[in-house]
Design an enzyme around this catalytic site. Structure first.
Site, mmCIF file in Angstrom:
data_model
loop_
_atom_site.group_PDB
_atom_site.id
_atom_site.type_symbol
_atom_site.label_atom_id
_atom_site.label_comp_id
_atom_site.label_asym_id
_atom_site.label_seq_id
_atom_site.Cartn_x
_atom_site.Cartn_y
_atom_site.Cartn_z
ATOM 1 N N SER A 174 -13.179 10.746 -3.252
ATOM 2 C CA SER A 174 -11.998 10.188 -2.617
ATOM 3 C C SER A 174 -11.475 11.220 -1.622
ATOM 4 C CB SER A 174 -10.983 9.922 -3.717
ATOM 5 O OG SER A 174 -9.879 9.281 -3.173
ATOM 6 N N LYS A 186 -9.103 6.773 10.304
ATOM 7 C CA LYS A 186 -9.235 6.306 8.924
ATOM 8 C C LYS A 186 -9.227 4.790 8.961
ATOM 9 C CE LYS A 186 -7.785 7.155 4.216
ATOM 10 N NZ LYS A 186 -7.878 5.794 3.709
ATOM 11 N N CYS A 194 27.735 -23.320 15.912
ATOM 12 C CA CYS A 194 27.473 -21.977 16.408
ATOM 13 C C CYS A 194 28.517 -20.993 15.885
ATOM 14 C CB CYS A 194 27.476 -21.989 17.937
ATOM 15 S SG CYS A 194 27.367 -20.344 18.659
ATOM 16 N N LYS A 233 -12.208 16.364 8.920
ATOM 17 C CA LYS A 233 -13.285 16.877 8.075
ATOM 18 C C LYS A 233 -13.778 18.189 8.646
ATOM 19 C CE LYS A 233 -14.920 12.216 7.022
ATOM 20 N NZ LYS A 233 -15.995 11.221 7.241
ATOM 21 N N GLU A 271 -11.573 11.814 12.633
ATOM 22 C CA GLU A 271 -12.091 10.438 12.599
ATOM 23 C C GLU A 271 -10.953 9.479 12.297
ATOM 24 O OE1 GLU A 271 -15.176 10.195 9.686
ATOM 25 O OE2 GLU A 271 -16.386 11.746 10.636
ATOM 26 N N CYS A 288 30.611 -19.734 19.214
ATOM 27 C CA CYS A 288 31.476 -20.591 20.032
ATOM 28 C C CYS A 288 31.869 -21.888 19.331
ATOM 29 C CB CYS A 288 30.787 -20.908 21.353
ATOM 30 S SG CYS A 288 29.402 -22.046 21.172
ATOM 31 N N TYR A 306 -18.846 0.911 10.510
ATOM 32 C CA TYR A 306 -18.989 2.220 11.157
ATOM 33 C C TYR A 306 -19.515 3.207 10.125
ATOM 34 C CZ TYR A 306 -16.455 1.383 15.557
ATOM 35 O OH TYR A 306 -16.060 0.964 16.797
ATOM 36 N N ASP A 341 -9.376 1.040 7.841
ATOM 37 C CA ASP A 341 -8.789 0.398 6.675
ATOM 38 C C ASP A 341 -9.721 -0.695 6.186
ATOM 39 O OD1 ASP A 341 -6.947 0.175 4.757
ATOM 40 O OD2 ASP A 341 -5.446 -0.863 5.965
ATOM 41 N N TYR A 358 2.222 1.937 -3.349
ATOM 42 C CA TYR A 358 1.172 2.440 -4.229
ATOM 43 C C TYR A 358 0.923 3.917 -3.952
ATOM 44 C CZ TYR A 358 -3.249 3.019 -6.650
ATOM 45 O OH TYR A 358 -4.233 3.470 -7.476
ATOM 46 N N ASP A 359 0.767 4.252 -2.653
ATOM 47 C CA ASP A 359 0.494 5.642 -2.283
ATOM 48 C C ASP A 359 1.595 6.559 -2.785
ATOM 49 O OD1 ASP A 359 -1.798 4.919 -1.098
ATOM 50 O OD2 ASP A 359 -1.105 5.161 0.976
ATOM 51 N N ASP A 368 0.834 -1.206 0.000
ATOM 52 C CA ASP A 368 0.000 0.000 0.000
ATOM 53 C C ASP A 368 0.860 1.244 0.000
ATOM 54 O OD1 ASP A 368 -2.126 -1.601 0.081
ATOM 55 O OD2 ASP A 368 -2.682 -1.198 2.171
ATOM 56 N N ALA A 369 1.935 1.191 0.810
ATOM 57 C CA ALA A 369 2.785 2.367 0.943
ATOM 58 C C ALA A 369 3.415 2.708 -0.409
ATOM 59 C CB ALA A 369 3.861 2.104 1.982
ATOM 60 N N CYS A 383 28.967 -20.587 25.784
ATOM 61 C CA CYS A 383 28.931 -19.815 24.543
ATOM 62 C C CYS A 383 28.880 -18.338 24.933
ATOM 63 C CB CYS A 383 27.710 -20.202 23.711
ATOM 64 S SG CYS A 383 27.428 -19.108 22.303
ATOM 65 N N LYS A 443 -2.191 10.088 6.875
ATOM 66 C CA LYS A 443 -1.848 8.682 7.120
ATOM 67 C C LYS A 443 -0.673 8.572 8.084
ATOM 68 C CE LYS A 443 -3.119 6.018 3.128
ATOM 69 N NZ LYS A 443 -2.828 4.644 2.746
ATOM 70 N N CYS A 497 22.056 -23.291 19.922
ATOM 71 C CA CYS A 497 23.434 -23.634 20.251
ATOM 72 C C CYS A 497 23.374 -24.365 21.583
ATOM 73 C CB CYS A 497 24.292 -22.377 20.368
ATOM 74 S SG CYS A 497 25.827 -22.652 21.276
HETATM 75 S S1 IVH Z 1 -14.993 10.042 4.207
HETATM 76 C C1 IVH Z 1 -15.147 12.752 0.777
HETATM 77 N N1 IVH Z 1 -14.226 8.999 6.503
HETATM 78 O O1 IVH Z 1 -11.018 6.424 2.816
HETATM 79 C C2 IVH Z 1 -15.027 11.853 1.933
HETATM 80 N N2 IVH Z 1 -13.520 7.958 4.489
HETATM 81 O O2 IVH Z 1 -9.810 7.810 0.444
HETATM 82 C C3 IVH Z 1 -15.091 10.442 1.557
HETATM 83 N N3 IVH Z 1 -12.152 5.957 4.853
HETATM 84 O O3 IVH Z 1 -13.282 5.567 0.313
HETATM 85 C C4 IVH Z 1 -14.809 9.468 2.564
HETATM 86 N N4 IVH Z 1 -12.190 6.009 7.046
HETATM 87 O O4 IVH Z 1 -12.907 3.887 2.224
HETATM 88 C C5 IVH Z 1 -14.174 8.902 5.161
HETATM 89 N N5 IVH Z 1 -13.635 8.181 8.589
HETATM 90 C C6 IVH Z 1 -13.604 8.086 7.266
HETATM 91 C C7 IVH Z 1 -12.908 7.069 6.602
HETATM 92 C C8 IVH Z 1 -12.883 7.032 5.212
HETATM 93 C C9 IVH Z 1 -11.760 5.356 5.979
HETATM 94 C C10 IVH Z 1 -11.801 5.487 3.508
HETATM 95 C C11 IVH Z 1 -13.002 5.228 2.650
HETATM 96 C C12 IVH Z 1 -12.848 6.132 1.491
HETATM 97 C C13 IVH Z 1 -11.392 6.394 1.473
HETATM 98 C C14 IVH Z 1 -11.117 7.704 0.804
#
Ligand code: IVH
Length: 673
Positions: free
Chosen positions: A58, A101, A393, A275, A99, A396, A208, A103, A12-13, A9-10, A417, A299, A411
């Site tokens: 996104s 984030k 070993c 947010k 909030e 020793c 959630y 996964d 990719y990001d 993931d890292a 040793c 992140k 060992c």
């Molecule tokens: S809000 C415009 N809140 O992150 C706001 N997203 O990169 C849209 N995600 O698709 C999303 N925790 O899968 C929001 N507390 C959170 C989140 C959250 C995880 C994920 C979600 C979203 C992606 C956006």
């Protein structure tokens, strides 16, 4: 392969944000099919398509820069986000909602007159997949809303897999000989996108809610916090970790605080989402390239990185365990430069098929020792070399043995040793063991080489102020202080003494349990000796029955204890340690055991977990013990009660699984009366 990514993931990001920057600087290069032009994964043709009536956006990401100097530069991207928001809104300070984030997977849920009629994945943000049937199997997701409901409302949130559920999926996959999911998110995605919802139903998915989409007949509240309250009223689970914060400082304080809690949470989070609280302000800010300007994902620093494994060396631990250690091309990961990572043992090396020359993914999470997580097989060079356990070993030259069914090779030379001796001494003097202040690793290496220290007992027999004072970087004063510290350590407790011995697989808690159970060294030695005769009994439970009657001691731990005390070299050291000084011994001693208190909790065994309101765990343990109860470290069938506070994690899950009654502090006080 379905939901099995090819890079971390890292990575990719990082590649994604590089591409974003390149495209921003050179708009003519931006291709219509660039990955930046889509919000998420393309919808799969296996599910009916759902066109989102309001696009699922996104999140813009801000990255922490741990290499920069000082908090202002390290958090520059977050501070910039806040600045842009304030500039547009013409405000000096702005309220945000912080909030976790999660996964997992974003989903959209449509409720008509309070009834769930459609659930969909985000897909590419415009079109998702209809997974209504699968979503209906998630217990925490309401199928019908409570209270006053509008004719139409879309609720958005995250479906995720708590860690306990993930670990179970991994075990189940391994038991079936299948490839286990690589992380909770992929496991959640795979579970949700099952064609058969009976399969989804078996997966312990959770949900959630964190926002709303379209609605009819519902007067939108003024602030995001009001939306979250409304969601709760309708019956949605909303994370308890969500908090209002003010300004960039507030955001950073929250980020720090949750970073500390992260490891003890029962689910994975990969950062924080900030947010804008004021919903009217959100409209003013709008969105750029499908990312709202009113929110940001911050992140945690990447915990995984790719590098090359240049060599494998073998380290000898204090119990003789041979640990293969990867020597890596240095790489910055988890906030530090890493050039060594553990490969655990030879079974792991084989399971992961690690070879010298391989490109590997290294993981460093929190304070955990960096490890080689997996090999990038596609990049294996032709001359990659297989890792072999050395025949003797490397320290020793002693024989290396690997007992049948054991993953760990050792060992066999014990304290002869040097590596084992050094490790054993470091452990022996450590704070939770015999606790000799001022005797560090380097000094121990010196006393081994210069003052002929060969066992822990030699610390008491061979060191004096005159000899110590001449050692490198020691003066008379520090030598005297050290002698005082050595002297003070003679007066200890039975539990500390047992822990200090470094019996393999006997930790601090087990040592304390053994001390409490037997009360004296003689009683423990007698039990260990008697148990040896049962070593080859048919059933595991019949082996070492005396030792196994101690809380948390199972067949493996019991075997280790019995074998340790049966070894003449160990007995010799123990005898010297406890022999009085006038008889030529080290003179280590401890108070005779107190008779256990009698009370309402006599005969009951407790485990404590989570944060208790207004009471430390030590205080809670003292309270239990004062009323006759026992406190042990891990939940087993022998546990009578789990005392659970806030943020209880795996122990709570285990207690629930085993049917161990769970108490809060009030209930405990009730029991005591
Ligand atoms: S809000 C415009 N809140 O992150 C706001 N997203 O990169 C849209 N995600 O698709 C999303 N925790 O899968 C929001 N507390 C959170 C989140 C959250 C995880 C994920 C979600 C979203 C992606 C956006």
């Amino acid at each position: 392969m379905l939901d099995a990514p090819e890079i971390s993931d890292a990575e990719y990001d990082q590649l994604f944000s590089e591409l974003q920057q390149l495209e921003a600087a050179n708009p003519e290069l931006k291709a219509p099919d660039s990955p930046t032009q889509r919000v998420g994964g393309a919808p799969s043709p296996m599910f009916a398509a759902v066109r989102h009536r309001q696009p699922m956006l996104s999140l813009r990401k801000a990255a922490i820069d741990l290499k920069a100097e000082g908090p202002e530069l390290q958090h520059a991207e977050l501070i910039d986000f806040d600045r842009r928001v304030r500039e547009v809104l013409l405000k000096a300070k702005v309220d945000y909602i912080a909030e976790p984030k999660l996964d997992g997977l974003a989903v959209s849920l449509i409720y008509e007159h309070g009834v769930l009629v459609q659930g969909a994945t985000r897909g590419d943000g415009e079109t998702g997949e209809d997974i209504t049937q699968n979503l209906r199997t998630i217990r925490s997701l309401p199928l019908r809303l409570r209270g006053e409901v509008p004719p139409l409302v879309e609720v958005r949130g995250e479906v995720f897999l708590p860690l306990a559920g993930f670990q179970k999926m991994v075990r189940d996959a391994e038991a079936r000989g299948e490839k286990p999911p690589v992380n909770p998110r992929n496991a959640a995605a795979g579970s949700l996108r099952q064609l058969e919802s009976v399969i989804t139903a078996k997966r312990p998915l959770a949900f959630y809610a964190y926002g709303t989409g379209i609605s009819e007949g519902w007067p939108q509240p003024a602030r995001h916090r009001d939306v979250l309250d409304q969601l709760k009223t309708w019956g949605f689970p909303v994370s308890e970790l969500i908090e209002p914060v003010t300004g960039a400082e507030g955001c950073l304080a929250y980020f720090e605080a949750i970073g500390k809690k992260r490891a003890s949470l029962p689910f994975d989070i990969d950062g924080v989402v900030f947010k804008l609280d004021d919903l009217a302000g959100r409209n003013e800010l709008g969105a750029v390239s499908r990312e709202p300007r009113w929110a940001v994902a911050y992140k945690f620093p990447a915990e995984e990185a790719v590098t090359v494994l240049e060599n494998v060396e073998f380290q000898i631990g204090r119990t003789g365990a041979v640990t293969p250690v990867a020597r890596l091309r240095p790489v910055f990961v988890g906030g530090a430069n890493v050039s060594n990572a553990t490969l655990h043992n030879m079974d792991e090396v084989q399971r992961k098929d690690v070879r010298i020359g391989d490109t590997v993914i290294v993981r460093r999470a929190g304070d955990v020792i960096p490890e080689v997580k997996e090999v990038v097989l596609a990049q294996r060079p032709a001359d990659a070399r297989i890792v072999v356990l050395p025949p003797s070993c490397p320290v020793c030259g002693g024989a290396i043995a690997r007992e049948e069914g054991e993953a760990i090779a050792r060992c066999t030379n014990g304290l002869s040793c040097r590596a084992q001796l050094h490790g054993a001494l470091i452990h022996f003097v450590s704070r939770k063991a015999i606790d000799i202040d001022g005797l560090g690793e380097k000094l121990l290496a010196l006393v081994i080489d210069a003052l002929d220290v060969r066992t822990p007992a030699d610390i008491y027999l061979k060191l004096d102020a005159a000899k110590l004072a001449v050692l490198e970087r020691m003066g008379e004063k520090s030598a005297e202080n050290l002698v005082k510290a050595i002297d003070a350590s003679r007066d200890t407790s039975f539990g500390r003494f047992l822990f200090a011995l470094g019996i393999p697989v006997v930790g601090e808690t087990t040592a304390r349990d053994l001390a409490q159970h037997y009360g004296s060294l003689e009683a423990l030695l007698a039990a260990a000796a008697a148990d040896l005769a049962t070593e080859h009994a048919e059933k595991k439970k019949e082996r070492f029955p005396l030792l196994q009657s101690v809380p948390d001691v199972g067949p493996t731990v019991a075997a280790s204890i019995a074998h340790f005390f049966a070894e003449p070299r160990n007995r010799e050291v123990i005898d010297t340690l406890v022999k009085p000084r006038e008889d030529g011994g080290a003179g280590i001693h401890w108070p005779a055991p107190k008779a256990a208190a009698e009370g309402a909790l006599t005969g009951k065994t407790f485990v404590i977990t989570g944060t208790l309101p207004g009471l430390s765990r030590e205080e809670a343990a003292a309270l239990i013990e004062a009323n006759g109860g026992k406190v042990t470290g891990s939940v087993s069938a022998k546990t009578d009660f789990l005392l659970a506070g806030e943020a209880a994690g795996s122990k709570l899950a285990k207690a629930e699984k085993l049917g161990v009654p769970v108490l809060d502090l009030a209930a405990l006080r009730g029991l005591i009366g």
